[in-house]
Design an enzyme around this catalytic site. Structure first.
Site: not given
Length: 696
Positions: A320, A371, A368, A162-163
């Site tokens: 995302e 978020h 997060e 991921n990322e």
């Protein structure tokens, strides 16, 4: 662009990632919630129109609670539950963050900063990309997941890590040093070649043994520029190598399921050259987060445009973005009314066939928790969730768009990651200029003029573009110089700006005067850079002004026209903007930072030679961004409102999304997007023939 053009990309496998079905969903983290919440999630996903989720991204500690001890029961249950409710799964390999037991047993996998600081557990991505120990454990987990779920009916894609490189790209550990030396030996073969490329005669840096070479760790003063550039290249390649390693395991066990990883093509991520990664995924995916404020909509469009061109016009996956506020800026403001849908549909216009968010349900705990999510802390009775449901209906109506490709524009802005890296280096004439800001100034100037543009990776073909713009293209190789010269020789138009063509691929200065490698193409030469101090301003005769950069141009070839001059200061009367004519082609040089407004006027003046710069009649004078996707039997035009006012447009074709017609006029609301379809046979040409007048 390091992409094999003959490679066939798997994107749609009828019913897998969805011909005639726009994908919609989010990262889903059911392990954060008790099981009684899961059924409610299914109900709300159905209400919102969610049909795909990314699953298991940060679940390594749940899947392997102790070394070699697997717990798949919860994942089995949620995979079955999602399938039962018609929701497909993009399943992660779960390797993004190692569990506590791994770093306790093997602290040597932890990354190290340039000053020697060890980055400890407690956040995420606390692993070295070049650690053989981490690689062993990560591939073991990848294999276990692939063997268990390769045939699961909910599985439509593999989500690798991921990322990648988001927090651990630059590792300066001994593992990294060993891998860096191997990378350098492969690149240069001999130490003599490396010493020449890095200019190690300076400051007694000449290497006599490969073992003497280290990553560019903290040093007493400026580090070797060639060493820094190669370490940046190596670091991008090292994380890419991890992507390839996991992909190879998946390809062996689950060859029929496409593989991807989420890129971070955005203004706050410059460290990874994604143009070199595209060939390692079966479809391009990207994460993007809106910058608050008026510039945000154009910034989003710029990076979505680049993503679409990294994907070579093929559909891609928006993995995302945020429904509202993020949690990592100094002030995290919510999205304004209309922005959730506008942002999503702008991505779709630039080629996304999937619109997903981080995350489905806003977290109650963890780093997060503030978020935003598709289901916010306030629950389903909220403005955000109502917008989420509305967007689901809009995307369902856009099913005919899926599988179509971005239609190429007539203007290209070149984007080069390595020029971004190097132009912002220390020990330069000024630290006030910024590559990304300069590139985006020209992009916004084109949008202001209503001109469609492609943000093009510098390695891609320039063929077919009437105008090629190269803002601050700092690194120019011999091969690139020849390709740019061909644009002008073919009767087309090149525009280059200050600090372009200055160095070669090793960050060595091209000698003979600036702009270095581009001198002969542009027909001018400058002896000195003249950067400006804070608060200084130099006016040009046209009324434009420089606030950070100017140059002393001392040679102008006979076939070069002086378009604008400096009007004051030490450079008064000297050339500021020039244009060389070569047959029907031109090469324009802008030696000052004239900003968005100045760029707009340069392009407006060039429109006599390049009609494509006259703008599109559909753009309402720049109030709308025009984006076009081309299907087998239809053209889909997205008109994105760049303003905070309603914009009325004459109606033609079939409205798929964004407005109800009032007579023969459609009104696009503030921050809205109108999507119109027309048959190819019915389309008529506009000012530039590759765009159809679907609204006439």
């Amino acid at each position: 662009m390091a992409i094999d053009g003959t490679r066939t990309r798997r994107w749609v496998k009828d019913g897998a990632l969805g011909a005639r079905r726009m994908r919609y969903g989010a990262d889903y983290n059911p392990e954060q919630w008790p099981r009684e919440v899961w059924r409610d999630d299914m109900r709300l996903m159905k209400e919102a129109g969610v049909n795909i989720v990314s699953l298991g991204i940060f679940s390594w500690a749940h899947l392997e609670p102790r070394p070699g001890e697997w717990d798949f029961a919860w994942l089995d249950e949620i995979m079955d539950l999602l399938h039962e409710h018609g929701i497909d799964v993009d399943l992660a390999t779960a390797t993004a963050s190692p569990p506590p037991w791994l770093t306790r047993l093997h602290p040597e996998v932890l990354p190290q900063t340039a000053d020697g600081t060890i980055l400890h557990p407690g956040a995420r991505q606390h692993w070295r990309p070049t650690s053989p120990i981490f690689r062993e454990y990560a591939l073991r987990l990848t294999r276990a997941l692939a063997e268990r779920y390769a045939q699961h009916p909910a599985l439509v894609a593999w989500h690798i890590s991921n990322e990648l490189g988001c927090h651990n790209l630059y590792d300066f550990s001994d593992d990294a040093a060993r891998a860096f030396r191997i990378w350098l030996q492969d690149r240069y073969t001999t130490l003599d070649a490396l010493n020449d490329a890095w200019g190690t005669a300076f400051w007694s840096q000449r290497y006599g043994d490969w073992e003497e070479i280290l990553p560019p760790r903290v040093a007493p003063t400026q580090r070797n520029p060639g060493q820094q550039l190669d370490f940046e290249r190596f670091s991008s390649d090292a994380v890419r190598d991890h992507l390839r390693a996991e992909a190879a395991v998946l390809a062996q066990i689950s060859p029929d399921v496409p593989r991807t990883t989420n890129f971070m093509v955005a203004g706050n991520v410059r460290e990874i050259d994604y143009a070199t990664w595209v060939g390692d995924v079966d479809f391009v995916s990207n994460d993007h987060y809106l910058i608050p404020g008026p510039a945000g909509r154009d910034d989003l469009s710029f990076w979505a445009n680049l993503t679409g061109n990294l994907a070579e016009g093929a559909p891609w996956f928006l993995m995302e973005h945020a429904t509202s506020a993020v949690n990592w800026r100094p002030a995290n403001t919510p999205k304004r009314p209309g922005e959730l849908i506008r942002d999503a549909l702008t991505h779709v216009g630039h080629g996304a066939d999937a619109v997903c968010y981080f995350q489905w349900r806003q977290s109650r705990a963890g780093g997060e928790r503030y978020h935003s999510g598709m289901v916010p802390h306030a629950g389903s009775d909220s403005r955000v969730f109502r917008d989420v449901v509305r967007l689901g209906a809009e995307l369902e109506a856009l099913a005919p768009v899926t599988g179509s490709r971005r239609e190429r524009a007539g203007v290209a802005i070149l984007f080069d990651y390595e020029s971004w890296w190097v132009s912002g280096r220390d020990s330069h004439p000024t630290d006030r200029i910024a590559y990304d800001a300069e590139v985006q100034a020209w992009h916004r100037a084109l949008l202001d003029l209503g001109v469609r543009v492609d943000v093009l990776p510098v390695g891609a073909s320039f063929d077919g573009y009437e105008v090629v713009i190269a803002p601050m293209l700092h690194i120019v190789t011999d091969e690139l110089r020849a390709r740019l010269a061909e644009v002008v020789a073919d009767g087309r138009h090149l525009v280059a700006t200050y600090f372009s063509g200055i160095v070669d691929e090793h960050d060595r200065v091209w000698l003979g005067g600036y702009p270095g490698a581009l001198r002969e193409i542009l027909g001018v030469s400058a002896e000195e850079f003249v950067p400006l101090l804070p608060g200084e301003r130099v006016a040009l005769a046209s009324g434009a002004a420089a606030t950070m950069w100017s140059e002393r141009i001392t040679r102008v070839d006979p076939d070069v026209e002086i378009v604008d001059t400096y009007a004051e200061g030490d450079l008064a009367g000297a050339p500021a903007i020039t244009r060389r004519r070569v047959g029907a082609g031109t090469a324009t040089y802008v030696s000052a930072d004239i900003g968005r407004v100045g760029a707009r006027e340069v392009l407006r003046a060039l429109a006599d030679q390049a009609p494509v710069l006259r703008g599109d009649a559909l753009a309402a004078g720049g109030d709308l961004e025009v984006i076009v996707r081309l299907g087998a039997d239809a053209r889909f035009v997205f008109l994105a409102n760049r303003t905070d006012d309603a914009v009325a447009v004459p109606l033609g074709g079939e409205i798929l999304s964004g407005s109800a017609p009032i007579g023969d006029v459609a009104e696009i609301p503030p921050r809205g997007v109108l999507v119109v379809a027309t048959s190819l046979d019915a389309a008529a040409p506009t000012a530039h023939p590759e765009v159809s007048a679907v609204l006439a």
